[in-house]
Design a protein around this motif. Structure first.
Motif, PDB file in Angstrom:
ATOM      1  N   PRO A  24       0.746  -1.284   0.059  1.00 21.75           N
ATOM      2  CA  PRO A  24      -0.018   0.070  -0.083  1.00 21.75           C
ATOM      3  C   PRO A  24       1.090   1.383   0.042  1.00 21.75           C
ATOM      4  O   PRO A  24       0.348   2.372  -0.559  1.00 21.75           O
ATOM      5  N   GLY A  25       2.211   1.192   0.508  1.00 19.08           N
ATOM      6  CA  GLY A  25       2.949   2.499   0.537  1.00 19.08           C
ATOM      7  C   GLY A  25       3.460   2.810  -0.789  1.00 19.08           C
ATOM      8  O   GLY A  25       3.461   4.001  -1.264  1.00 19.08           O
ATOM      9  N   LEU A  26       3.776   1.606  -1.579  1.00 18.19           N
ATOM     10  CA  LEU A  26       4.269   2.137  -3.018  1.00 18.19           C
ATOM     11  C   LEU A  26       2.775   2.588  -3.720  1.00 18.19           C
ATOM     12  O   LEU A  26       3.281   3.430  -4.446  1.00 18.19           O
ATOM     13  N   MET A  27       1.831   2.029  -3.523  1.00 20.71           N
ATOM     14  CA  MET A  27       0.902   2.379  -4.619  1.00 20.71           C
ATOM     15  C   MET A  27       0.115   3.543  -3.939  1.00 20.71           C
ATOM     16  O   MET A  27      -0.113   4.467  -4.724  1.00 20.71           O
ATOM     17  N   GLY A  28       0.112   3.921  -2.643  1.00 23.30           N
ATOM     18  CA  GLY A  28      -0.227   5.287  -2.116  1.00 23.30           C
ATOM     19  C   GLY A  28       0.851   6.422  -2.620  1.00 23.30           C
ATOM     20  O   GLY A  28       0.392   7.467  -2.968  1.00 23.30           O
ATOM     21  N   THR A  29       2.099   5.976  -2.844  1.00 21.98           N
ATOM     22  CA  THR A  29       2.949   7.131  -3.278  1.00 21.98           C
ATOM     23  C   THR A  29       3.054   7.016  -4.850  1.00 21.98           C
ATOM     24  O   THR A  29       3.018   8.374  -5.202  1.00 21.98           O
ATOM     25  N   TYR A  30       3.042   6.126  -5.413  1.00 16.89           N
ATOM     26  CA  TYR A  30       3.429   6.050  -6.860  1.00 16.89           C
ATOM     27  C   TYR A  30       2.204   5.557  -7.935  1.00 16.89           C
ATOM     28  O   TYR A  30       2.448   5.404  -8.773  1.00 16.89           O
ATOM     29  N   GLY A  31       0.921   5.474  -7.039  1.00 15.89           N
ATOM     30  CA  GLY A  31      -0.088   4.972  -7.798  1.00 15.89           C
ATOM     31  C   GLY A  31      -0.483   5.807  -8.947  1.00 15.89           C
ATOM     32  O   GLY A  31      -0.937   5.261  -9.716  1.00 15.89           O
ATOM     33  N   GLN A  32      -0.359   7.084  -8.939  1.00 11.79           N
ATOM     34  CA  GLN A  32      -0.719   8.024  -9.892  1.00 11.79           C
ATOM     35  C   GLN A  32       0.201   7.803 -11.314  1.00 11.79           C
ATOM     36  O   GLN A  32      -0.027   8.152 -12.252  1.00 11.79           O
ATOM     37  N   VAL A  33       1.458   7.207 -10.999  1.00 12.06           N
ATOM     38  CA  VAL A  33       2.349   6.909 -12.049  1.00 12.06           C
ATOM     39  C   VAL A  33       2.170   5.486 -12.681  1.00 12.06           C
ATOM     40  O   VAL A  33       2.091   5.514 -13.832  1.00 12.06           O
ATOM     41  N   ILE A  34       1.861   4.568 -11.903  1.00  9.64           N
ATOM     42  CA  ILE A  34       1.890   3.145 -12.242  1.00  9.64           C
ATOM     43  C   ILE A  34       0.399   2.791 -12.806  1.00  9.64           C
ATOM     44  O   ILE A  34      -0.007   1.883 -13.390  1.00  9.64           O
ATOM     45  N   GLY A  35      -0.510   3.898 -12.261  1.00 13.20           N
ATOM     46  CA  GLY A  35      -1.994   3.394 -12.419  1.00 13.20           C
ATOM     47  C   GLY A  35      -2.356   3.834 -13.876  1.00 13.20           C
ATOM     48  O   GLY A  35      -3.090   2.917 -14.396  1.00 13.20           O
ATOM     49  N   LEU A  36      -1.608   4.575 -14.628  1.00 11.32           N
ATOM     50  CA  LEU A  36      -2.033   4.778 -16.276  1.00 11.32           C
ATOM     51  C   LEU A  36      -1.722   3.324 -16.974  1.00 11.32           C
ATOM     52  O   LEU A  36      -2.561   2.865 -17.610  1.00 11.32           O
ATOM     53  N   PRO A  37      -0.409   2.724 -16.812  1.00 17.89           N
ATOM     54  CA  PRO A  37      -0.314   1.313 -17.484  1.00 17.89           C
ATOM     55  C   PRO A  37      -1.455   0.386 -17.059  1.00 17.89           C
ATOM     56  O   PRO A  37      -1.691  -0.459 -17.818  1.00 17.89           O
ATOM     57  N   PHE A  38      -1.677   0.327 -15.975  1.00 17.87           N
ATOM     58  CA  PHE A  38      -2.518  -0.716 -15.331  1.00 17.87           C
ATOM     59  C   PHE A  38      -3.886  -0.449 -15.911  1.00 17.87           C
ATOM     60  O   PHE A  38      -4.634  -1.238 -16.263  1.00 17.87           O
ATOM     61  N   THR A  39      -4.421   0.990 -16.120  1.00 18.83           N
ATOM     62  CA  THR A  39      -5.764   1.359 -16.490  1.00 18.83           C
ATOM     63  C   THR A  39      -5.798   1.140 -17.993  1.00 18.83           C
ATOM     64  O   THR A  39      -6.722   0.427 -18.501  1.00 18.83           O
ATOM     65  N   MET A  40      -4.677   1.237 -18.654  1.00 20.53           N
ATOM     66  CA  MET A  40      -4.691   1.047 -20.088  1.00 20.53           C
ATOM     67  C   MET A  40      -4.960  -0.448 -20.612  1.00 20.53           C
ATOM     68  O   MET A  40      -5.573  -0.958 -21.222  1.00 20.53           O
ATOM     69  N   GLU A  41      -4.348  -1.063 -19.405  1.00 11.95           N
ATOM     70  CA  GLU A  41      -4.228  -2.683 -19.695  1.00 11.95           C
ATOM     71  C   GLU A  41      -5.739  -3.218 -19.407  1.00 11.95           C
ATOM     72  O   GLU A  41      -5.986  -4.423 -20.058  1.00 11.95           O
TER      73      GLU A  41
END
Length: 110
Positions: A24-41
């Motif tokens: 949750p710490g990784l996703m809380g901090t960097y979620g807005q960066v890594i969220g884009l490829p996961f959303t497109m996927e």
């Protein structure tokens, strides 16, 4: 093809839960960066799922040409889905495209 898709759907669902629950710490901090490829996927996955359903369940209901054409989006969405998953993995190995300002992500540039 249907079995491979089902295995990919299950493993992808587990992966999304792992990212949120185990890190949750990784996703809380960097979620807005890594969220884009996961959303497109996710979008590519849904397109693939829809046309795979049409391809498999309309086998006897569609003319042969339309049945063949229903397979084209499956291939395109499958390649796009694979690209976005590899992009997310590559980002986790070489994080780029953002700035850190006091521990907060700013300047996200996909």
């Amino acid at each position: 093809m249907g079995v491979l898709f089902a295995v990919g759907a299950v493993s992808g669902t587990i992966l999304s839960f792992e990212m949120g629950i185990l890190w949750p710490g990784l996703m809380g901090t960097y979620g807005q960066v890594i969220g884009l490829p996961f959303t497109m996927e996710g979008i590519a996955f849904f397109v693939e799922a829809i046309f795979l359903g049409i391809y498999l369940y309309a086998w006897d209901r569609l003319p042969p040409r339309r049945h063949l054409l229903a397979g084209v989006p499956i291939v395109v969405a499958g390649i796009a889905s694979a690209f976005f998953v590899v992009s997310a993995n590559a980002w986790m190995n070489q994080p780029r495209g953002f700035d850190l300002d006091g521990g907060h992500v700013t300047g996200v540039d996909p």
